[in-house]
Design a protein around this motif. Structure first.
Motif, mmCIF file in Angstrom:
data_model
loop_
_atom_site.group_PDB
_atom_site.id
_atom_site.type_symbol
_atom_site.label_atom_id
_atom_site.label_comp_id
_atom_site.label_asym_id
_atom_site.label_seq_id
_atom_site.Cartn_x
_atom_site.Cartn_y
_atom_site.Cartn_z
ATOM 1 N N UNK A 32 4.586 -1.035 -7.686
ATOM 2 C CA UNK A 32 3.262 -1.263 -8.252
ATOM 3 C C UNK A 32 2.266 -1.081 -7.121
ATOM 4 N N UNK A 34 -1.721 -1.135 -5.499
ATOM 5 C CA UNK A 34 -2.971 -1.890 -5.547
ATOM 6 C C UNK A 34 -3.959 -1.324 -4.535
ATOM 7 N N UNK A 36 -6.974 -3.270 -2.409
ATOM 8 C CA UNK A 36 -7.691 -4.496 -2.076
ATOM 9 C C UNK A 36 -8.901 -4.108 -1.226
ATOM 10 N N UNK A 44 -10.473 -11.043 1.409
ATOM 11 C CA UNK A 44 -9.771 -9.905 0.814
ATOM 12 C C UNK A 44 -9.599 -10.168 -0.686
ATOM 13 N N UNK A 86 -7.924 -1.591 1.588
ATOM 14 C CA UNK A 86 -6.492 -1.592 1.887
ATOM 15 C C UNK A 86 -5.707 -1.162 0.659
ATOM 16 N N UNK A 90 3.852 -3.228 -4.102
ATOM 17 C CA UNK A 90 4.857 -4.263 -4.260
ATOM 18 C C UNK A 90 5.961 -3.722 -5.155
ATOM 19 N N UNK A 95 5.580 -10.399 -6.044
ATOM 20 C CA UNK A 95 4.178 -10.289 -5.635
ATOM 21 C C UNK A 95 4.024 -9.900 -4.171
ATOM 22 N N UNK A 96 5.118 -9.861 -3.421
ATOM 23 C CA UNK A 96 5.042 -9.569 -1.979
ATOM 24 C C UNK A 96 4.452 -8.181 -1.780
ATOM 25 N N UNK A 97 3.400 -8.108 -0.953
ATOM 26 C CA UNK A 97 2.681 -6.858 -0.747
ATOM 27 C C UNK A 97 3.011 -6.228 0.591
ATOM 28 N N UNK A 99 1.130 -3.575 3.009
ATOM 29 C CA UNK A 99 -0.204 -3.008 3.169
ATOM 30 C C UNK A 99 -0.208 -1.774 4.060
ATOM 31 N N UNK A 100 -1.200 -0.937 3.828
ATOM 32 C CA UNK A 100 -1.535 0.105 4.788
ATOM 33 C C UNK A 100 -2.439 -0.481 5.865
ATOM 34 N N UNK A 101 -2.834 0.365 6.811
ATOM 35 C CA UNK A 101 -3.648 -0.100 7.932
ATOM 36 C C UNK A 101 -5.123 -0.249 7.574
ATOM 37 N N UNK B 33 1.887 -17.249 0.273
ATOM 38 C CA UNK B 33 2.278 -16.218 1.242
ATOM 39 C C UNK B 33 1.461 -16.378 2.521
ATOM 40 N N UNK B 35 0.368 -13.924 5.766
ATOM 41 C CA UNK B 35 0.295 -12.565 6.306
ATOM 42 C C UNK B 35 -0.442 -12.628 7.643
ATOM 43 N N UNK B 41 -3.781 -2.823 13.456
ATOM 44 C CA UNK B 41 -2.540 -2.576 12.714
ATOM 45 C C UNK B 41 -2.662 -3.084 11.272
ATOM 46 N N UNK B 42 -1.595 -2.836 10.499
ATOM 47 C CA UNK B 42 -1.657 -3.213 9.097
ATOM 48 C C UNK B 42 -1.482 -4.716 8.923
ATOM 49 N N UNK B 43 -1.863 -5.198 7.759
ATOM 50 C CA UNK B 43 -1.629 -6.593 7.392
ATOM 51 C C UNK B 43 -0.144 -6.721 7.090
ATOM 52 N N UNK B 102 3.930 -8.385 -11.947
ATOM 53 C CA UNK B 102 3.377 -8.892 -10.699
ATOM 54 C C UNK B 102 2.006 -9.494 -10.926
ATOM 55 N N UNK B 103 1.760 -10.619 -10.267
ATOM 56 C CA UNK B 103 0.435 -11.227 -10.306
ATOM 57 C C UNK B 103 -0.328 -10.832 -9.060
ATOM 58 N N UNK B 107 -6.471 -14.341 -1.875
ATOM 59 C CA UNK B 107 -6.438 -14.545 -0.428
ATOM 60 C C UNK B 107 -7.461 -15.575 0.028
#
Lengths: 109, 116
Positions: A32, A34, A36, A44, A86, A90, A95-97, A99-101, B33, B35, B41-43, B102-103, B107
Motif C-alpha cells: 500500500x 502513501x 505524507x 507529518x 514523503x 506498507x 501499518x508499519x511504514x 519511507x523515502x528520503x 510506533x 521512527x 536520510x529517510x525516516x 491499513x490505518x 504522527x
C-alpha cells in the motif's frame, strides 16, 4: 528488500506550474502506497493513499505496478504547497511504514 | 481530538548522558510506533507496540535504546548512553487496531535530539 526511492531532494517551481514528485518502490508483494506531507512547523500528516484514489488539495497519485512508481502530481502548484513530501509504503495488513528520503517542494510566487 | 504529543520538543545532551523521550498517543490507539530521521536520510522505523507488547523491534539500532509502554498508554524511549550518531528527530505515531487493511498513522511533532 523493501525500499522507497525519491530521487529529488529539492524541487522548485513557480506558482501555477505543474508539479510531479517522483517515487519508486521495490517490494515483492502487494504494497500500500502513501504520500505524507510536513508543512513548516507542523507535524507529518497523511496527504493521500493509493487505495483511496482521491484528489487531495489538487494532488493525485497513481500506482503504476509495471513501473513500480507512485508519483505525486498537481497541475497548478500553489505557494501553500511548499512543504516536505514523503512517499511511503506498507505491506498489506500492517501499518508499519517504509519511507523515502523526502522531497522538499518550493513554490515561488 | 487531541493529537499525538511528544515531550520534549528539543533536547541537547552531551555524549555519554541519558535522555528519555516520551510519547502520548491518541486515546484509544493501540498501535504505537517510534521512527527516527537522521539528518539527510529517510525516516526509519524503530519499533512498534500493540498495547503494551513489542510487536516488532527490528529497527532498534542497538541495546543503548530501550522502549517501554507500561499499561499500554504512553511510551518512553530511553537512550543510554547517548552517542553522537543518535542525533536526529524522533517521531512517534499511533493508529487504531483495524480488522483489515491499513490505518493511516497519526504522527507527533517529533523530538529533536542533539548529542554534542
Amino acid at each position: 528488500a523493501q525500499r522507497v526511492t525519491q530521487p529529488e531532494k529539492l524541487l522548485s517551481v513557480f506558482k501555477g506550474a505543474p508539479v510531479e514528485l517522483k517515487c519508486n518502490y521495490s517490494y515483492s508483494g502487494s504494497p500500500e502506497l502513501f504520500w505524507y506531507v510536513q508543512y513548516s512547523r507542523q507535524r507529518l500528516q497523511l496527504l493521500l493513499r493509493h487505495i483511496s484514489r482521491e484528489s487531495i488539495k489538487g494532488f493525485t497519485a497513481d500506482l503504476n505496478k509495471g513501473e513500480t512508481s507512485f508519483h505525486l502530481k498537481k497541475p497548478f502548484a500553489q505557494e501553500e504547497d511548499s512543504a516536505m513530501y514523503y512517499c511511503a509504503l506498507s505491506r498489506y495488513n500492517t501499518d508499519k511504514l517504509i519511507f523515502g528520503t523526502g522531497t522538499r517542494l518550493q513554490v515561488f510566487p | 481530538e487531541a493529537g499525538v504529543t511528544q515531550f520534549p520538543s528539543h533536547s541537547v545532551i552531551e555524549k555519554g548522558q541519558t535522555v528519555t523521550l516520551r510519547c502520548d498517543p491518541i486515546s484509544g490507539h493501540d498501535n504505537l510506533y517510534w521512527y527516527r530521521r537522521v539528518m539527510g536520510k529517510e525516516i526509519k522505523f524503530l519499533l512498534h507496540f500493540v498495547k503494551e507488547s513489542k510487536q516488532d523491534e527490528s529497527g532498534m539500532p542497538n541495546n543503548r535504546f530501550l522502549a517501554e509502554r507500561t499499561g499500554g498508554t504512553y511510551s518512553t524511549l530511553k537512550v543510554q548512553p547517548a552517542e553522537l550518531e543518535d542525533s536526529g528527530v524522533y517521531f512517534c505515531a499511533s493508529s487504531p487496531l483495524s480488522t483489515g487493511g491499513n490505518s493511516p498513522l497519526h504522527f507527533g511533532n517529533g523530538t529533536r535530539l542533539t548529542v554534542t
